[in-house]
Every structure is written in C-alpha cells, then in structure tokens.
Design a protein around this motif. Structure first.
Motif, PDB file in Angstrom:
ATOM      1  N   VAL A 283      20.178   2.043  32.940  1.00 46.01           N
ATOM      2  CA  VAL A 283      20.673   2.598  31.684  1.00 46.01           C
ATOM      3  C   VAL A 283      19.722   3.911  31.226  1.00 46.01           C
ATOM      4  N   GLU A 284      20.661   4.725  31.042  1.00 44.44           N
ATOM      5  CA  GLU A 284      19.961   6.307  30.380  1.00 44.44           C
ATOM      6  C   GLU A 284      20.949   6.464  29.007  1.00 44.44           C
ATOM      7  N   LEU A 285      20.149   6.329  27.988  1.00 40.43           N
ATOM      8  CA  LEU A 285      20.748   6.561  26.567  1.00 40.43           C
ATOM      9  C   LEU A 285      20.137   7.773  25.767  1.00 40.43           C
TER      10      LEU A 285
ATOM     11  N   HIS B  58      20.654   8.778  21.998  1.00 41.85           N
ATOM     12  CA  HIS B  58      21.479   8.291  20.729  1.00 41.85           C
ATOM     13  C   HIS B  58      20.914   9.666  19.807  1.00 41.85           C
TER      14      HIS B  58
ATOM     15  N   THR C 231      20.229   1.538  18.159  1.00 45.76           N
ATOM     16  CA  THR C 231      20.264   1.743  19.444  1.00 45.76           C
ATOM     17  C   THR C 231      20.864   0.781  20.315  1.00 45.76           C
TER      18      THR C 231
ATOM     19  N   ALA D 210      26.273   9.390  20.893  1.00 46.29           N
ATOM     20  CA  ALA D 210      25.622   8.940  21.770  1.00 46.29           C
ATOM     21  C   ALA D 210      26.199   9.160  23.153  1.00 46.29           C
TER      22      ALA D 210
ATOM     23  N   ILE E 158      25.510   7.903  27.208  1.00 48.13           N
ATOM     24  CA  ILE E 158      25.032   6.833  27.950  1.00 48.13           C
ATOM     25  C   ILE E 158      25.563   6.758  29.265  1.00 48.13           C
TER      26      ILE E 158
ATOM     27  N   ALA F 236      28.332   0.050  24.580  1.00 44.06           N
ATOM     28  CA  ALA F 236      28.755   0.905  25.747  1.00 44.06           C
ATOM     29  C   ALA F 236      28.994  -0.054  27.021  1.00 44.06           C
TER      30      ALA F 236
ATOM     31  N   LEU G 273      23.977   0.459  22.764  1.00 46.40           N
ATOM     32  CA  LEU G 273      24.001   0.208  23.940  1.00 46.40           C
ATOM     33  C   LEU G 273      25.098  -1.050  24.431  1.00 46.40           C
TER      34      LEU G 273
END
Length: 126
Positions: A64-66, A68, A34, A106, A108, A41, A38
C-alpha cells in the motif's frame, strides 16, 4: 478471470465516531482515521474483484502507498473509487481515490495477490 485495467467500482462511507483517529488509536482528533481510509480503499478493491476471480480464489493485500490529504469530520461522507491499474499474472494493482464531495481526501495505491483461499488459510494456521 474478468479483471482488466480500467475496471472500476465505488463504495461510500459516512464517518462515525468509530472511524475516527481517536477511536482507532492513530491520533487524537475526531476525523476519519488513516487506518479507516485504508480499510475503505481495500474494501473497494475487494468489491471490484468479487465474482471476477477463479473459483476458490481470493485476493490478499501485499502493498500500500497512501497519501491522506483532507480531514473528514464525523458525519461527513467519503466515496472510494477503485480502478484496476495493472494485471500482472496473480498481482493486481489498483488506484483508489477517496473523495469528500469534489475534494480529494486521499490517494491510495493497493497491490493485491490472487491466492487459493483454502491453501492460504491452511498455511496461515499451520
């Protein structure tokens, strides 16, 4: 500044051992970690802003909002597509989708702030 909602770019990564959760310390499985998802991204958002900011400016990540959603094995390839979703003064919002083939690996959201690079670095090292 030439940044507006809808602008997009893509970056690609072929997963190596160094990109895995095992190597990054974020888990014990040999798949795309992960933290690396990120980083990919964020690399896409940085690539999208390159050459579009005022002279002496850069962007820094602030939120950040992620999610996966799919494990990508070593040797697998992912493409990160970053799209500018909002421009609000110095704040830029991006939606990044990582895809492994046709599957979403993912989703993001990345928020970045435009800063004066020299002043930002000077303050960090003061």
């Amino acid at each position: 500044m030439d940044l507006r909602p809808g602008l997009a770019t893509r970056v690609q990564l072929t997963v190596t051992d160094a990109d895995t959760a095992q190597s990054l310390g974020s888990g014990d499985v040999p798949v795309l970690g992960t933290p690396r998802a990120l980083a990919l991204a964020e690399a896409a958002t940085v690539a999208l802003t390159a050459g579009r900011l005022p002279t002496g400016s850069t962007t820094v990540g602030v939120r950040v909002e992620l999610d996966h959603l799919l494990a990508t094995p070593v040797g697998g390839s992912v493409v990160a597509e970053a799209v500018v979703s909002e421009v609000d003064g110095r704040r830029l919002a991006f939606v990044v989708t990582l895809r492994q083939g046709e599957q979403v690996a993912a989703r993001i959201r990345v928020d970045r702030m435009i800063v004066d690079r020299e002043k930002f670095v000077a303050k960090a090292y003061a």
